[in-house]
Structure formats: structure tokens, C-alpha cells
Design a protein around this motif. Structure first.
Motif, PDB file in Angstrom:
ATOM      1  N   GLY A  61       0.838  -1.209   0.000  1.00 29.45           N
ATOM      2  CA  GLY A  61       0.000   0.000   0.000  1.00 29.45           C
ATOM      3  C   GLY A  61       0.862   1.244   0.000  1.00 29.45           C
ATOM      4  N   TYR A  62       0.730   2.061  -1.042  1.00 36.55           N
ATOM      5  CA  TYR A  62       1.658   3.185  -1.183  1.00 36.55           C
ATOM      6  C   TYR A  62       0.915   4.517  -1.148  1.00 36.55           C
ATOM      7  N   GLY A  63       0.408   4.865   0.026  1.00 34.23           N
ATOM      8  CA  GLY A  63      -0.179   6.190   0.242  1.00 34.23           C
ATOM      9  C   GLY A  63       0.779   6.999   1.109  1.00 34.23           C
ATOM     10  N   ASN A  64       0.225   7.924   1.927  1.00 30.75           N
ATOM     11  CA  ASN A  64       1.061   8.727   2.830  1.00 30.75           C
ATOM     12  C   ASN A  64       1.930   7.862   3.731  1.00 30.75           C
ATOM     13  N   LEU A  65       1.315   6.796   4.252  1.00 35.52           N
ATOM     14  CA  LEU A  65       2.035   5.962   5.214  1.00 35.52           C
ATOM     15  C   LEU A  65       3.106   5.124   4.510  1.00 35.52           C
ATOM     16  N   GLY A  66       2.760   4.539   3.361  1.00 35.68           N
ATOM     17  CA  GLY A  66       3.730   3.745   2.608  1.00 35.68           C
ATOM     18  C   GLY A  66       4.938   4.580   2.209  1.00 35.68           C
ATOM     19  N   PRO A  87      20.281   2.151   7.893  1.00 41.05           N
ATOM     20  CA  PRO A  87      21.165   1.394   6.993  1.00 41.05           C
ATOM     21  C   PRO A  87      21.125  -0.123   7.189  1.00 41.05           C
ATOM     22  N   ASP A  88      20.599  -0.583   8.313  1.00 39.06           N
ATOM     23  CA  ASP A  88      20.519  -2.039   8.504  1.00 39.06           C
ATOM     24  C   ASP A  88      19.270  -2.626   7.847  1.00 39.06           C
ATOM     25  N   MET A  89      18.475  -1.780   7.174  1.00 40.75           N
ATOM     26  CA  MET A  89      17.250  -2.246   6.536  1.00 40.75           C
ATOM     27  C   MET A  89      17.227  -1.742   5.101  1.00 40.75           C
ATOM     28  N   GLU A  90      16.506  -2.470   4.237  1.00 43.61           N
ATOM     29  CA  GLU A  90      16.381  -1.981   2.868  1.00 43.61           C
ATOM     30  C   GLU A  90      15.004  -2.323   2.311  1.00 43.61           C
ATOM     31  N   LEU A  91      14.535  -1.457   1.419  1.00 47.00           N
ATOM     32  CA  LEU A  91      13.268  -1.707   0.741  1.00 47.00           C
ATOM     33  C   LEU A  91      13.518  -2.667  -0.408  1.00 47.00           C
ATOM     34  N   THR A  92      12.726  -3.756  -0.464  1.00 48.23           N
ATOM     35  CA  THR A  92      12.933  -4.701  -1.569  1.00 48.23           C
ATOM     36  C   THR A  92      11.750  -4.754  -2.529  1.00 48.23           C
ATOM     37  N   ALA A  93      10.565  -4.354  -2.095  1.00 49.29           N
ATOM     38  CA  ALA A  93       9.416  -4.399  -3.000  1.00 49.29           C
ATOM     39  C   ALA A  93       8.282  -3.546  -2.450  1.00 49.29           C
ATOM     40  N   VAL A  94       7.525  -2.946  -3.376  1.00 45.24           N
ATOM     41  CA  VAL A  94       6.292  -2.247  -3.005  1.00 45.24           C
ATOM     42  C   VAL A  94       5.140  -2.977  -3.697  1.00 45.24           C
ATOM     43  N   GLY A 109       5.942   7.224   3.758  1.00 45.29           N
ATOM     44  CA  GLY A 109       6.670   7.493   5.004  1.00 45.29           C
ATOM     45  C   GLY A 109       7.581   6.334   5.378  1.00 45.29           C
ATOM     46  N   VAL A 110       7.104   5.119   5.203  1.00 47.63           N
ATOM     47  CA  VAL A 110       7.922   3.943   5.500  1.00 47.63           C
ATOM     48  C   VAL A 110       9.131   3.899   4.561  1.00 47.63           C
ATOM     49  N   GLU A 111       8.888   4.216   3.298  1.00 47.46           N
ATOM     50  CA  GLU A 111       9.990   4.242   2.333  1.00 47.46           C
ATOM     51  C   GLU A 111      11.070   5.241   2.778  1.00 47.46           C
ATOM     52  N   CYS A 112      10.650   6.419   3.198  1.00 49.62           N
ATOM     53  CA  CYS A 112      11.611   7.434   3.667  1.00 49.62           C
ATOM     54  C   CYS A 112      12.344   6.961   4.920  1.00 49.62           C
ATOM     55  N   ALA A 113      11.621   6.345   5.837  1.00 54.41           N
ATOM     56  CA  ALA A 113      12.244   5.892   7.089  1.00 54.41           C
ATOM     57  C   ALA A 113      13.280   4.798   6.817  1.00 54.41           C
ATOM     58  N   LEU A 114      12.992   3.932   5.865  1.00 52.34           N
ATOM     59  CA  LEU A 114      13.952   2.863   5.555  1.00 52.34           C
ATOM     60  C   LEU A 114      15.276   3.447   5.070  1.00 52.34           C
ATOM     61  N   LYS A 115      15.183   4.556   4.317  1.00 52.85           N
ATOM     62  CA  LYS A 115      16.409   5.219   3.840  1.00 52.85           C
ATOM     63  C   LYS A 115      17.279   5.681   5.006  1.00 52.85           C
ATOM     64  N   GLN A 116      16.657   5.955   6.170  1.00 53.87           N
ATOM     65  CA  GLN A 116      17.407   6.448   7.328  1.00 53.87           C
ATOM     66  C   GLN A 116      17.985   5.331   8.184  1.00 53.87           C
TER      67      GLN A 116
END
Lengths: 328, 328
Positions: free
Chosen positions: B9-14, B25-32, B16-23
């Protein structure tokens, strides 16, 4: 089942633990241990005995958690690893720099015996540490600030009392309001010691003492006062008794951090304490941690823990179901 | 090892999660994953694909934790139990009254699959719940108060937009300062809804709309406004765009309680948030909880959890040793 608690050491903190146990019906005081003559120690709870500290391990089967209420300088580094051999234990070890060493010693003893130990329970270390942790985990691009006060620092009060000509003294640590305001507004300044806190001293001088010399010795004292703006007030013993008997304290943990793809949004998390009695609040945290220690032991989670390791729900007398329904 | 995270789900919250993952480094986004046409969804992270929601389970081996960014009304009650069969999951389910029911459904699915689920991550439920819990565990003889704002309530803004003649609206919830002050000073008043919060509405009326009728319909609207002191300001669409685009929020959890043999000492614990972006802060809490979910799964702690069950240290990227040394 009621959690049976023992208290080792009956000073301000031990008495605070005794009071806190009265407020938690799922726990009860079963024994107080002292290095003084047990006959000379009067406790508040009826029907509970005071025993010599050296006999504590003989009562191990009557105590689910032993709370160690000694000092961090010399008592706890010996007592906590020693008693972790026989009991689940909680202490309030607060010499920050020596926590890793203390943890290692307690962890070894507790693991070997299959007991659960919680060290450094209180508010700093303790509730403030939790807030530094949560703040940095949630806002990794940020900075946190800890301020203490307004409150009595016993170490600083003692340092003044050791000066020749001083009969009694009480020292208050006070956060600098303008620094707090800047941080609350989202700024992340680098602050010197002097910019964060001021120190206010109330001193009873002995008959004929040189007040100017005492004041100079205080404000120039290395480590304790030299790096701060310090004010000294000379008062009478009557004023000391009347106005400075209690031990208030408190403080602030503030995390300021940024989020957003280009870190375009700012957030401020603030946690603060305003405490009428420092030892009683510390004791209240310790008692909640004793409940958690008991539960972790029941579940086989042994070894040394700090408040950062305790599942929050274990501190509460309520069940997970109640917590989800009532306060989540 | 990097924790691989998927977003459903890629609205405001999704976002936001994408931005937080960028901060982190021990986590990465792999799929939306999205229920919309994936070709129509532009995300910020380069090199990451957008997939149809229905294909999610085919990617289960590439995702350590799936973060569910749907709404609490209809999305999450279906999605969280469903995806807990295939993934470790985190959601921000925030319908307080239905948490026990949601917990039970998610717990069953997660246990059967051997996965770890964290529900109701965010700030209320979430960080505020934690503070209600710690406050009541430490000061059992006390009372807590939660205030929200100053911030935008999206549900209330939507309610105004549904009124005939309204083109756009934004509603701010504002805590009553005098109530906050009374509680901070140690009082424990019983407060009505009206005494805790006021509501301020900014409304763009359509051409020729009856403003007096709109205002009356707002302030008398049951559940949403009738129990509050509500003020209504009519503004132009330009003013709406210029002054009310962001989604700030925040609030306060205050616990006031007593200790001492005769409850003679008072203590006030205050936790507050001042957030520039409600969805981004919520996302930041969710991402820290995703880290904890991953770790709990590694340790075999499966089933449904809430933030009240997560050992605080698991939310941090630092090791227990680093935490004890640096921030305990």
C-alpha cells in the motif's frame, strides 16, 4: 501468587521500596536484611522481620526477588554478583561508566545459578535511558539531550559539606531554561556544560567561619562546580531544616530529529519527570522491575538484564489482554 | 545482514515507510505492492519494483518483514491476518476498541505459520500506549491523561467535507492549556470532553453557499463536534493551499501519581510529541517495530505482539553492549 520480596539495606532507598510494595497488591515484603544490628532497625511494615545481612541466603526459599538497596560506589559491585548466586535480584547501580563491567560480573553469576538479575533500575539510568533508546530508534537522524533538575544532588551536597567551616549544605542542579526552549523549538545546538545547567547551593556556615573563603572554594571546585555558573546562599540551620528537608528531583530527555526523503520534517519528543521524592520514585521503578524479573525467571529468561531488555508489559501487574483492551 | 522490507500500500504511510527505511542502513526496501496498476505508482527509491498486491506471496522468500500500510477500517482487518500466513508483518491498526479482536485473528494466523506479527505500531496506539503503561506500572496510585494536538484530524476534516456547500476543510484538535497546566501541577481533575480539547475548523465554502448553515451543521454534528467548543473560519482555496498543506500532529501523555507510606509525595511524568508530519513519524515507529519483529522471529518468538511486548532494545539497530555503554 504473590511475589515475595526481600530488601537488602534499609536507608532512603530501602524504605522507598517498602512503601512501593505496599502500593502493589501482587507483591509483598517478606524480609529486610541489614548490616547494622537488626534490633536497631525499625521498619514500617508490621509482622515482617529484620535479619542480619549475613543470614540472607538461608532465607532464599522465602524470597522470590531480592532488592539490593546499597550504594553504587562500594556496596553493589560486591553485593549484586554475590546475591545473584542465590536470588533473582534488582539493583539501582548508577555509575554509568562502570555499567558494562558490573553487567558482566552480574551476568556471569546469574547465568551460572539460573537466576534473573536486573541492574541499573531507576530513572537515570532507567526511565531516562528508555527514552534515549526509543527516541534514537524512532528518529535515527537526530540528537538527544538530557537535563537534570530542578533537584537535589546528594553527591554535590556532600562535596560542600566536606569544606572546612561548613556545617550543612544542600545543592540544587537547575536546567537552563533557554537551552530547553531552543531544543523544544527544533534546534540542535552543541551545548557546553555551563550552557546546560546551573548550580545553586544553600550553606550553613559554622560559628565564625570565613564565608567568602567557603564561597570561593565551592565555585572553583574542579569537576563539581568549576565548569558551572554556581550561586551560593548562606542560610541558618533553621532555614535549612524548614526549607530544604525533602529530596525533590527530575529532569528532561528531549530527542529532536528529522524525517522525510530530504529530511524536511522535524519532530520533537520530550519526556520529563517532576519528582517530590527522588528515592521514592527510584524505588517505584525498582519494584516494577522486580515484577519483570520474577516473570522472566518464570519463563526461563535468566542472566543479567537492564530495563532496556524488559518487555514493557512485564512491568505491569495487568495481563497482556487487559493492557491491550484498556491502554493500548 | 540487511533486513529486507516490503511495503503493502503506497499512500502517505507507505511513502513514510519508504523514507524511514532510507534512514536505517541495517534495513532496505525490496518491493512495493499495490492494488492500483503498478505502472501508475511512482516510488522514490531507485531500482525497487512495484508489484500487484495479489502477487505478494510469490515474493515471500525475498521479504523478511512486510509492512501493511492500509487503513484500519477495512484494509487491515483482512490484510494483516492474511499476510501473517506468509510474512512477518507490522501494521498500524488504530481502531482502539477493535484491537482485541484484531489481535486474536492475527495471532492465530501468525502462530500457525510460525511468523511474528506486530500490530498497532505508531504513536497512539504506540508510543503513547507505552507511556501509559510505564506510567501506571511505576506509579500505580495515580491517574493518566492523554491529550492530542495541536494537529490535523483527518477523520474530522473528512466529516466537514461531506457537508453540502463545503469545497475543502481542515480540522485541528487543540488541547486546553489550562487543563494541561492543572495536571502538570499535580492535580488529578475529572475532565469532560469539552474541558480537554477544542476544535478549530478551516473551511472553503463553495460559490454562494450558506456559510451560517455550514457553521451550524459543523458545531452541532454529533460525536464529531457537538461535545466540543468548536470554532469555524471560512478561508479561500488559496489560503487553504498556502497555510494548511502539512499534516502536523502531536500530544501529551501525563501520569500524576503518589508514593510514600501515606501517599505524601507527588510525581508527574510527562511525555509529549510535536510532529511536523504525522504519517512520517508513524512510519518511523513502524520501521523500528519491523526491526524488532525480525529479531523476535530469529529468536523463535512468534505470534502476534504489540509494542508493549517488544523488548525496547530490539527496536534499536545497536547491540545490547553498545546500548549499555552509550545510553543506559
Amino acid at each position: 501468587m504473590t511475589i515475595r520480596v526481600g530488601i537488602m539495606g534499609y536507608g532512603n532507598l530501602g524504605r522507598g521500596v517498602e512503601c512501593a510494595l505496599k502500593q502493589n497488591p501482587d507483591m509483598e515484603l517478606t524480609a529486610v536484611f541489614t548490616r547494622r544490628d537488626p534490633g536497631s532497625v525499625k521498619i514500617l511494615t508490621e509482622g515482617v522481620n529484620v535479619y542480619p545481612a549475613k543470614d540472607a541466603k538461608d532465607l532464599a526459599d522465602q524470597v522470590d526477588v531480592l532488592i539490593l538497596c546499597g550504594g553504587s560506589a562500594t556496596d553493589l559491585p560486591e553485593q549484586t554478583p554475590e546475591y545473584a548466586k542465590y536470588f533473582n535480584v534488582v539493583d539501582s547501580f548508577d555509575t554509568h561508566a562502570k555499567i558494562p563491567e558490573h553487567f558482566a560480573a552480574v551476568d556471569k553469576a546469574a547465568r551460572e545459578a539460573g537466576n534473573t538479575a536486573v541492574i541499573s533500575a531507576g530513572w537515570d539510568p532507567g526511565m531516562f535511558s528508555l527514552n534515549r533508546l526509543y527516541g534514537s530508534a524512532v528518529l535515527p537522524d537526530g540528537k538527544d539531550y538530557t537535563f537534570w533538575g530542578r533537584g537535589v544532588s546528594q553527591g554535590h551536597s556532600d562535596a560542600i559539606r566536606r569544606i572546612a567551616g561548613v556545617k550543612d549544605a544542600r545543592q540544587y542542579t537547575i536546567p537552563v531554561e533557554s537551552a530547553l526552549e531552543a531544543i523544544r523549538s527544533g534546534e540542535t545546538p552543541e551545548l557546553t556544560t555551563r550552557q546546560k545547567h546551573t548550580r545553586e547551593c544553600f550553606v550553613v556556615a559554622g560559628e565564625g567561619a570565613d564565608k567568602a573563603a567557603i564561597e570561593k572554594e565551592i565555585v572553583t571546585m574542579p569537576n563539581y562546580f568549576a565548569d558551572y555558573d554556581t550561586t551560593v546562599h548562606f542560610i541558618s540551620q533553621e532555614e535549612m531544616e524548614r526549607d530544604h528537608r525533602s529530596l525533590p528531583h527530575g529532569g528532561f530527555v528531549i530527542r529532536s530529529g528529522k524525517t522525510g526523503w530530504d529530511l524536511e520534517h522535524n519532530h520533537v519528543i520530550e519526556y520529563s519527570l517532576k519528582l517530590d521524592s527522588n528515592p521514592e520514585f527510584t524505588s517505584s521503578v525498582i519494584v516494577a522491575c522486580a515484577r519483570a524479573a520474577y516473570r522472566m525467571k518464570q519463563e526461563g529468561m535468566t542472566g543479567c538484564k537492564t530495563i532496556l531488555d524488559l518487555p514493557p508489559a512485564y512491568l505491569s501487574s495487568k495481563s497482556g489482554e487487559e493492557l491491550r483492551k484498556e491502554l493500548l
